[in-house]
Design a protein around this motif. Structure first.
Motif, PDB file in Angstrom:
ATOM      1  N   UNK A 131       0.774  -1.320  -0.216  1.00  0.00           N
ATOM      2  CA  UNK A 131       0.170  -0.236   0.186  1.00  0.00           C
ATOM      3  C   UNK A 131       0.670   1.129  -0.337  1.00  0.00           C
ATOM      4  N   UNK A 132       0.654   2.277  -0.421  1.00  0.00           N
ATOM      5  CA  UNK A 132       1.023   3.648  -0.700  1.00  0.00           C
ATOM      6  C   UNK A 132       1.330   3.545   0.828  1.00  0.00           C
ATOM      7  N   UNK A 133       2.708   4.382   1.115  1.00  0.00           N
ATOM      8  CA  UNK A 133       2.972   4.700   2.211  1.00  0.00           C
ATOM      9  C   UNK A 133       4.145   3.727   3.372  1.00  0.00           C
ATOM     10  N   UNK A 134       4.171   2.519   2.535  1.00  0.00           N
ATOM     11  CA  UNK A 134       5.114   1.451   2.566  1.00  0.00           C
ATOM     12  C   UNK A 134       6.434   2.086   2.392  1.00  0.00           C
ATOM     13  N   UNK A 135       7.326   1.785   3.883  1.00  0.00           N
ATOM     14  CA  UNK A 135       8.319   1.839   3.213  1.00  0.00           C
ATOM     15  C   UNK A 135       9.239   0.643   2.803  1.00  0.00           C
ATOM     16  N   UNK A 136       9.696   0.972   1.162  1.00  0.00           N
ATOM     17  CA  UNK A 136      10.898  -0.803   1.225  1.00  0.00           C
ATOM     18  C   UNK A 136      10.898  -1.361   1.662  1.00  0.00           C
ATOM     19  N   UNK A 137      11.410  -2.388   2.366  1.00  0.00           N
ATOM     20  CA  UNK A 137      12.075  -3.192   2.934  1.00  0.00           C
ATOM     21  C   UNK A 137      12.677  -4.681   2.366  1.00  0.00           C
ATOM     22  N   UNK A 138      13.483  -4.642   3.907  1.00  0.00           N
ATOM     23  CA  UNK A 138      14.375  -6.017   3.532  1.00  0.00           C
ATOM     24  C   UNK A 138      12.895  -7.119   3.148  1.00  0.00           C
ATOM     25  N   UNK A 139      11.829  -6.914   3.077  1.00  0.00           N
ATOM     26  CA  UNK A 139      10.549  -7.766   2.539  1.00  0.00           C
ATOM     27  C   UNK A 139      11.108  -7.791   1.093  1.00  0.00           C
ATOM     28  N   UNK A 140      10.640  -6.636  -0.043  1.00  0.00           N
ATOM     29  CA  UNK A 140      10.429  -6.634  -1.306  1.00  0.00           C
ATOM     30  C   UNK A 140      12.107  -6.469  -1.728  1.00  0.00           C
ATOM     31  N   UNK A 141      13.180  -6.140  -0.895  1.00  0.00           N
ATOM     32  CA  UNK A 141      14.757  -6.002  -1.578  1.00  0.00           C
ATOM     33  C   UNK A 141      15.277  -6.734  -1.254  1.00  0.00           C
ATOM     34  N   UNK A 142      14.774  -8.326  -1.504  1.00  0.00           N
ATOM     35  CA  UNK A 142      15.322  -9.690  -1.172  1.00  0.00           C
ATOM     36  C   UNK A 142      16.117 -10.497  -1.774  1.00  0.00           C
ATOM     37  N   UNK A 143      16.430  -9.698  -3.267  1.00  0.00           N
ATOM     38  CA  UNK A 143      17.529 -10.604  -4.065  1.00  0.00           C
ATOM     39  C   UNK A 143      18.415 -11.324  -3.515  1.00  0.00           C
ATOM     40  N   UNK A 144      18.909 -12.250  -3.989  1.00  0.00           N
ATOM     41  CA  UNK A 144      19.933 -13.452  -3.115  1.00  0.00           C
ATOM     42  C   UNK A 144      20.711 -13.922  -4.660  1.00  0.00           C
ATOM     43  N   UNK A 145      21.770 -14.497  -4.789  1.00  0.00           N
ATOM     44  CA  UNK A 145      22.773 -15.213  -5.175  1.00  0.00           C
ATOM     45  C   UNK A 145      23.091 -16.218  -5.109  1.00  0.00           C
ATOM     46  N   UNK A 146      22.992 -16.743  -6.674  1.00  0.00           N
ATOM     47  CA  UNK A 146      22.342 -18.283  -6.048  1.00  0.00           C
ATOM     48  C   UNK A 146      23.618 -19.653  -5.490  1.00  0.00           C
ATOM     49  N   UNK A 147      25.031 -18.726  -6.026  1.00  0.00           N
ATOM     50  CA  UNK A 147      26.032 -19.601  -5.485  1.00  0.00           C
ATOM     51  C   UNK A 147      26.408 -19.015  -4.619  1.00  0.00           C
ATOM     52  N   UNK A 148      27.517 -19.564  -4.058  1.00  0.00           N
ATOM     53  CA  UNK A 148      27.912 -19.001  -2.641  1.00  0.00           C
ATOM     54  C   UNK A 148      29.420 -18.285  -2.721  1.00  0.00           C
ATOM     55  N   UNK A 149      28.651 -16.930  -3.190  1.00  0.00           N
ATOM     56  CA  UNK A 149      29.330 -16.038  -3.838  1.00  0.00           C
ATOM     57  C   UNK A 149      29.344 -15.062  -2.308  1.00  0.00           C
ATOM     58  N   UNK A 150      30.417 -14.795  -1.634  1.00  0.00           N
ATOM     59  CA  UNK A 150      30.258 -13.442  -0.898  1.00  0.00           C
ATOM     60  C   UNK A 150      30.170 -12.162  -2.249  1.00  0.00           C
ATOM     61  N   UNK A 151      29.058 -11.009  -1.056  1.00  0.00           N
ATOM     62  CA  UNK A 151      28.890  -9.523  -1.835  1.00  0.00           C
ATOM     63  C   UNK A 151      28.470  -8.654  -1.026  1.00  0.00           C
ATOM     64  N   UNK A 152      28.263  -7.759  -1.985  1.00  0.00           N
ATOM     65  CA  UNK A 152      27.816  -6.962  -2.111  1.00  0.00           C
ATOM     66  C   UNK A 152      26.425  -6.676  -2.735  1.00  0.00           C
ATOM     67  N   UNK A 153      25.389  -6.062  -1.744  1.00  0.00           N
ATOM     68  CA  UNK A 153      23.752  -5.699  -2.716  1.00  0.00           C
ATOM     69  C   UNK A 153      23.429  -4.169  -2.340  1.00  0.00           C
ATOM     70  N   UNK A 154      23.149  -3.893  -4.282  1.00  0.00           N
ATOM     71  CA  UNK A 154      22.622  -2.711  -3.855  1.00  0.00           C
ATOM     72  C   UNK A 154      21.497  -2.051  -4.243  1.00  0.00           C
ATOM     73  N   UNK A 155      20.750  -1.754  -3.988  1.00  0.00           N
ATOM     74  CA  UNK A 155      19.620  -1.815  -4.397  1.00  0.00           C
ATOM     75  C   UNK A 155      18.974  -0.259  -5.082  1.00  0.00           C
ATOM     76  N   UNK A 156      18.275  -0.254  -5.851  1.00  0.00           N
ATOM     77  CA  UNK A 156      17.687   1.039  -6.846  1.00  0.00           C
ATOM     78  C   UNK A 156      15.992   0.654  -6.365  1.00  0.00           C
ATOM     79  N   UNK A 157      15.417   1.564  -5.912  1.00  0.00           N
ATOM     80  CA  UNK A 157      15.438   2.693  -5.041  1.00  0.00           C
ATOM     81  C   UNK A 157      15.852   2.058  -3.638  1.00  0.00           C
ATOM     82  N   UNK A 158      16.083   2.421  -2.756  1.00  0.00           N
ATOM     83  CA  UNK A 158      16.933   1.819  -1.580  1.00  0.00           C
ATOM     84  C   UNK A 158      16.066   1.326  -0.486  1.00  0.00           C
TER      85      UNK A 158
END
Length: 188
Positions: A70-97
């Protein structure tokens, strides 16, 4: 590793680097093989070296489109939950944050995965869509319950309040302020 002895001479291959060695990414890396014949009285060992290029591994991103919010909901880990399928360590940069409040409508969310080991793994990107639904303001309305015949509707009757402080707007009453009901059916 697929070296072959052209002649039908029994023997064995020895590779350098050995089988299952993880090579680092890079150009002109040496790969050697030595073929040692079983009959060393009549045949000498043979050796061959080649140069190979080991390309960076390209990780995969798994990210399903999130449920509508719903409008007014801040984006959080619930929506910004992409993951790497391989066992590779790294950083995720989301847009919008995280923390962004999107307007109502369809929006594209994007991610860039940057591996910590940039020598051997490539950066990858991904995207999904999210639907932001319009929000219905919450109203509180406790009007005066009686109206005297032929008396105009007043502010004590038309006194609804939006209890969502951050939502600004105007109320449009039907019937409007000053209307003089002659019977209950006029108010229905």
């Amino acid at each position: 590793l697929n070296a072959q002895c052209i002649e039908s001479v029994p023997g064995y291959f020895q590779y350098s680097p050995e089988f299952f060695t993880k090579m680092t990414a890079g150009e002109n890396q040496l790969l050697s093989v030595t073929y040692t014949p079983s009959d060393i009285l009549n045949y000498m060992p043979a050796q061959k070296t080649v140069k190979i290029t080991v390309e960076k591994a390209v990780p995969s991103i798994r990210w399903r489109s999130p449920n509508a919010i719903s409008f007014g909901t801040e984006l959080s880990n619930s929506q910004l939950n992409a993951c790497c399928t391989e066992d590779v360590d790294g950083e995720y940069h989301f847009s919008p944050p995280a923390g962004t409040v999107l307007p109502a409508g369809e929006h594209q969310l994007e991610v860039a995965f940057v591996p910590f080991d940039t020598n051997n793994f490539a950066m990858v990107t991904g995207s999904v869509f999210i639907s932001v639904e319009q929000r219905i303001p919450r109203l509180l309305w406790n009007p005066e319950s009686t109206v005297v015949f032929d008396s105009p509707l007043s502010a004590s009757h038309l006194n609804a309040v939006c209890i969502d402080d951050e939502i600004l707007g105007d109320f449009n009453y039907v019937p409007s302020l000053g209307f003089r009901p002659f019977s209950m059916s006029d108010l229905e």
